[in-house]
Design a protein around this motif. Structure first.
Motif, PDB file in Angstrom:
ATOM      1  N   LEU A   1      93.451 -30.605  66.194  1.00  0.00           N
ATOM      2  CA  LEU A   1      94.644 -30.159  65.260  1.00  0.00           C
ATOM      3  C   LEU A   1      95.769 -30.754  65.859  1.00  0.00           C
ATOM      4  O   LEU A   1      96.745 -31.680  65.532  1.00  0.00           O
ATOM      5  CB  LEU A   1      94.097 -28.588  64.390  1.00  0.00           C
ATOM      6  CG  LEU A   1      95.261 -28.969  63.774  1.00  0.00           C
ATOM      7  CD1 LEU A   1      95.076 -29.754  62.248  1.00  0.00           C
ATOM      8  CD2 LEU A   1      95.165 -27.862  63.389  1.00  0.00           C
ATOM      9  N   ARG A   2      96.400 -29.759  66.943  1.00  0.00           N
ATOM     10  CA  ARG A   2      97.646 -30.507  67.749  1.00  0.00           C
ATOM     11  C   ARG A   2      97.907 -31.693  67.985  1.00  0.00           C
ATOM     12  O   ARG A   2      99.141 -32.660  67.859  1.00  0.00           O
ATOM     13  CB  ARG A   2      97.871 -29.789  68.765  1.00  0.00           C
ATOM     14  CG  ARG A   2      98.160 -27.700  68.386  1.00  0.00           C
ATOM     15  CD  ARG A   2      98.137 -27.072  69.648  1.00  0.00           C
ATOM     16  NE  ARG A   2      98.252 -25.424  69.649  1.00  0.00           N
ATOM     17  CZ  ARG A   2      98.195 -25.316  70.954  1.00  0.00           C
ATOM     18  NH1 ARG A   2      96.739 -25.190  71.499  1.00  0.00           N
ATOM     19  NH2 ARG A   2      97.685 -23.700  70.341  1.00  0.00           N
ATOM     20  N   ARG A   3      96.669 -31.951  68.747  1.00  0.00           N
ATOM     21  CA  ARG A   3      96.580 -33.883  69.013  1.00  0.00           C
ATOM     22  C   ARG A   3      96.815 -34.612  67.468  1.00  0.00           C
ATOM     23  O   ARG A   3      97.706 -36.074  67.733  1.00  0.00           O
ATOM     24  CB  ARG A   3      95.612 -34.495  69.650  1.00  0.00           C
ATOM     25  CG  ARG A   3      95.152 -35.627  70.353  1.00  0.00           C
ATOM     26  CD  ARG A   3      93.953 -36.102  70.870  1.00  0.00           C
ATOM     27  NE  ARG A   3      93.059 -35.710  69.862  1.00  0.00           N
ATOM     28  CZ  ARG A   3      93.157 -37.538  68.896  1.00  0.00           C
ATOM     29  NH1 ARG A   3      93.428 -38.135  68.647  1.00  0.00           N
ATOM     30  NH2 ARG A   3      91.627 -36.923  68.173  1.00  0.00           N
ATOM     31  N   ARG A   4      96.110 -34.696  66.460  1.00  0.00           N
ATOM     32  CA  ARG A   4      96.603 -35.292  65.058  1.00  0.00           C
ATOM     33  C   ARG A   4      97.429 -35.008  65.087  1.00  0.00           C
ATOM     34  O   ARG A   4      98.195 -35.875  64.459  1.00  0.00           O
ATOM     35  CB  ARG A   4      94.886 -34.834  64.205  1.00  0.00           C
ATOM     36  CG  ARG A   4      94.199 -35.109  64.493  1.00  0.00           C
ATOM     37  CD  ARG A   4      92.205 -35.070  63.996  1.00  0.00           C
ATOM     38  NE  ARG A   4      93.777 -34.283  63.222  1.00  0.00           N
ATOM     39  CZ  ARG A   4      92.563 -33.944  61.859  1.00  0.00           C
ATOM     40  NH1 ARG A   4      91.437 -32.677  62.143  1.00  0.00           N
ATOM     41  NH2 ARG A   4      92.922 -33.642  60.297  1.00  0.00           N
ATOM     42  N   GLU A   5      98.730 -34.251  65.011  1.00  0.00           N
ATOM     43  CA  GLU A   5      99.562 -33.795  64.300  1.00  0.00           C
ATOM     44  C   GLU A   5     100.661 -34.528  65.120  1.00  0.00           C
ATOM     45  O   GLU A   5     101.617 -35.322  64.878  1.00  0.00           O
ATOM     46  CB  GLU A   5     100.063 -32.302  64.210  1.00  0.00           C
ATOM     47  CG  GLU A   5      99.129 -31.608  63.365  1.00  0.00           C
ATOM     48  CD  GLU A   5      99.385 -30.368  63.323  1.00  0.00           C
ATOM     49  OE1 GLU A   5      99.348 -29.585  62.271  1.00  0.00           O
ATOM     50  OE2 GLU A   5      99.577 -29.785  65.123  1.00  0.00           O
ATOM     51  N   GLN A   6     101.279 -34.536  66.922  1.00  0.00           N
ATOM     52  CA  GLN A   6     100.964 -35.544  66.997  1.00  0.00           C
ATOM     53  C   GLN A   6     101.080 -36.477  67.154  1.00  0.00           C
ATOM     54  O   GLN A   6     102.501 -37.283  66.963  1.00  0.00           O
ATOM     55  CB  GLN A   6     100.673 -34.789  68.565  1.00  0.00           C
ATOM     56  CG  GLN A   6     102.171 -35.699  69.571  1.00  0.00           C
ATOM     57  CD  GLN A   6     103.125 -35.997  69.620  1.00  0.00           C
ATOM     58  OE1 GLN A   6     103.781 -34.172  69.547  1.00  0.00           O
ATOM     59  NE2 GLN A   6     104.085 -36.182  70.173  1.00  0.00           N
ATOM     60  N   GLU A   7      99.724 -37.239  66.916  1.00  0.00           N
ATOM     61  CA  GLU A   7     100.045 -38.904  67.122  1.00  0.00           C
ATOM     62  C   GLU A   7     100.259 -38.805  65.429  1.00  0.00           C
ATOM     63  O   GLU A   7     100.821 -39.822  65.352  1.00  0.00           O
ATOM     64  CB  GLU A   7      98.380 -38.727  66.441  1.00  0.00           C
ATOM     65  CG  GLU A   7      97.535 -39.244  68.173  1.00  0.00           C
ATOM     66  CD  GLU A   7      96.257 -39.277  68.120  1.00  0.00           C
ATOM     67  OE1 GLU A   7      95.012 -39.279  68.722  1.00  0.00           O
ATOM     68  OE2 GLU A   7      95.543 -39.550  66.732  1.00  0.00           O
ATOM     69  N   ALA A   8     100.567 -38.167  64.399  1.00  0.00           N
ATOM     70  CA  ALA A   8     100.985 -38.529  63.002  1.00  0.00           C
ATOM     71  C   ALA A   8     102.016 -38.220  63.598  1.00  0.00           C
ATOM     72  O   ALA A   8     103.364 -39.514  62.715  1.00  0.00           O
ATOM     73  CB  ALA A   8     100.582 -37.598  61.865  1.00  0.00           C
ATOM     74  N   ARG A   9     103.000 -37.913  64.201  1.00  0.00           N
ATOM     75  CA  ARG A   9     104.357 -37.069  64.502  1.00  0.00           C
ATOM     76  C   ARG A   9     105.033 -38.461  65.340  1.00  0.00           C
ATOM     77  O   ARG A   9     106.451 -39.579  64.642  1.00  0.00           O
ATOM     78  CB  ARG A   9     104.896 -36.393  65.133  1.00  0.00           C
ATOM     79  CG  ARG A   9     104.797 -35.017  64.453  1.00  0.00           C
ATOM     80  CD  ARG A   9     105.761 -33.936  64.826  1.00  0.00           C
ATOM     81  NE  ARG A   9     105.256 -32.483  64.405  1.00  0.00           N
ATOM     82  CZ  ARG A   9     104.604 -32.385  65.000  1.00  0.00           C
ATOM     83  NH1 ARG A   9     103.504 -31.995  65.615  1.00  0.00           N
ATOM     84  NH2 ARG A   9     104.312 -30.594  64.091  1.00  0.00           N
ATOM     85  N   GLN A  10     104.303 -39.300  66.025  1.00  0.00           N
ATOM     86  CA  GLN A  10     104.988 -40.252  66.791  1.00  0.00           C
ATOM     87  C   GLN A  10     104.514 -41.698  66.222  1.00  0.00           C
ATOM     88  O   GLN A  10     105.347 -42.608  66.093  1.00  0.00           O
ATOM     89  CB  GLN A  10     103.481 -40.552  67.858  1.00  0.00           C
ATOM     90  CG  GLN A  10     103.879 -39.821  68.893  1.00  0.00           C
ATOM     91  CD  GLN A  10     103.411 -39.709  70.271  1.00  0.00           C
ATOM     92  OE1 GLN A  10     101.351 -40.489  70.194  1.00  0.00           O
ATOM     93  NE2 GLN A  10     102.813 -38.982  71.570  1.00  0.00           N
ATOM     94  N   VAL A  11     102.973 -41.911  65.197  1.00  0.00           N
ATOM     95  CA  VAL A  11     103.253 -43.090  64.696  1.00  0.00           C
ATOM     96  C   VAL A  11     104.239 -42.759  63.329  1.00  0.00           C
ATOM     97  O   VAL A  11     105.447 -44.295  62.919  1.00  0.00           O
ATOM     98  CB  VAL A  11     101.595 -42.884  63.268  1.00  0.00           C
ATOM     99  CG1 VAL A  11     101.906 -44.200  62.247  1.00  0.00           C
ATOM    100  CG2 VAL A  11     100.518 -43.424  63.967  1.00  0.00           C
ATOM    101  N   VAL A  12     105.110 -41.679  62.574  1.00  0.00           N
ATOM    102  CA  VAL A  12     106.517 -42.146  62.014  1.00  0.00           C
ATOM    103  C   VAL A  12     107.357 -41.949  62.535  1.00  0.00           C
ATOM    104  O   VAL A  12     108.165 -42.943  62.211  1.00  0.00           O
ATOM    105  CB  VAL A  12     106.144 -40.442  61.449  1.00  0.00           C
ATOM    106  CG1 VAL A  12     107.718 -40.353  60.618  1.00  0.00           C
ATOM    107  CG2 VAL A  12     105.753 -40.219  59.914  1.00  0.00           C
ATOM    108  N   GLU A  13     107.623 -41.610  63.661  1.00  0.00           N
ATOM    109  CA  GLU A  13     108.383 -42.034  65.026  1.00  0.00           C
ATOM    110  C   GLU A  13     108.893 -43.757  65.121  1.00  0.00           C
ATOM    111  O   GLU A  13     109.681 -44.090  64.769  1.00  0.00           O
ATOM    112  CB  GLU A  13     108.994 -41.166  66.125  1.00  0.00           C
ATOM    113  CG  GLU A  13     110.282 -41.322  67.325  1.00  0.00           C
ATOM    114  CD  GLU A  13     111.515 -41.239  66.346  1.00  0.00           C
ATOM    115  OE1 GLU A  13     111.410 -40.030  65.701  1.00  0.00           O
ATOM    116  OE2 GLU A  13     111.949 -41.853  67.418  1.00  0.00           O
ATOM    117  N   GLN A  14     107.755 -44.057  64.981  1.00  0.00           N
ATOM    118  CA  GLN A  14     107.839 -45.288  65.714  1.00  0.00           C
ATOM    119  C   GLN A  14     108.091 -46.606  64.936  1.00  0.00           C
ATOM    120  O   GLN A  14     108.821 -46.812  63.900  1.00  0.00           O
ATOM    121  CB  GLN A  14     106.033 -45.882  66.207  1.00  0.00           C
ATOM    122  CG  GLN A  14     105.533 -45.285  67.616  1.00  0.00           C
ATOM    123  CD  GLN A  14     104.245 -45.488  67.675  1.00  0.00           C
ATOM    124  OE1 GLN A  14     103.671 -46.074  67.078  1.00  0.00           O
ATOM    125  NE2 GLN A  14     103.498 -45.354  68.932  1.00  0.00           N
TER     126      GLN A  14
END
Length: 143
Positions: free
Chosen positions: A41-54
């Motif tokens: 769950l933490r990994r998926r949230e981090q990936e989502a944040r990275q996508v939004v930041e990118q």
């Protein structure tokens, strides 16, 4: 006959202890699964944040490029900015949804952890009762 009764009691105690060990093993396995789900769950949230930041960084770069083209077509520039803002809002909404899902899953995991703790307490009480019965039985055998 008395000895047979004691043997039956000993066998019953052994079965209860094996059942308690099995429940303890299952509890541990479930706890490990809960921890793995939390990590995922933490990994998926981090990936989502990275996508939004990118996407945000890409949007900022695109906006800088559009400012150079603004002299040629102000109307086109305004339309592109509007579409980009909508895309960013969609991405932010997706992140909010992921965070909501993550929060809900964490709450479910916390509830499962509480249930596991209660099960462990019950198992410990069963174990203690088994130990008391075994000691009582051994004391009766000595007497």
């Amino acid at each position: 006959q008395h000895q047979r009764m004691q043997e039956v009691q000993v066998e019953a105690l052994k079965r209860r202890e094996l059942e308690a060990q099995q429940l303890a093993w299952e509890t541990q396995r479930e706890r490990e699964q809960v921890a793995a789900r939390e990590i995922e769950l933490r990994r998926r949230e981090q990936e989502a944040r990275q996508v939004v930041e990118q996407k945000r960084l890409a949007l900022e770069e695109r906006e800088r490029q559009l400012q150079d083209l603004e002299k040629e077509s102000e109307q086109e520039h305004q339309q592109v900015l509007k579409l980009q803002a909508e895309a960013l809002k969609r991405r932010e909404h997706e992140l909010q949804n992921l965070e909501y899902v993550g929060k809900r899953e964490r709450e479910q995991l916390a509830e499962r952890e509480r249930a596991l703790r209660l099960r462990e307490e019950w198992l410990e009480a069963q174990h203690q009762a088994t130990e008391r019965q075994r000691r009582d039985l051994e004391q009766r055998e000595r007497d």
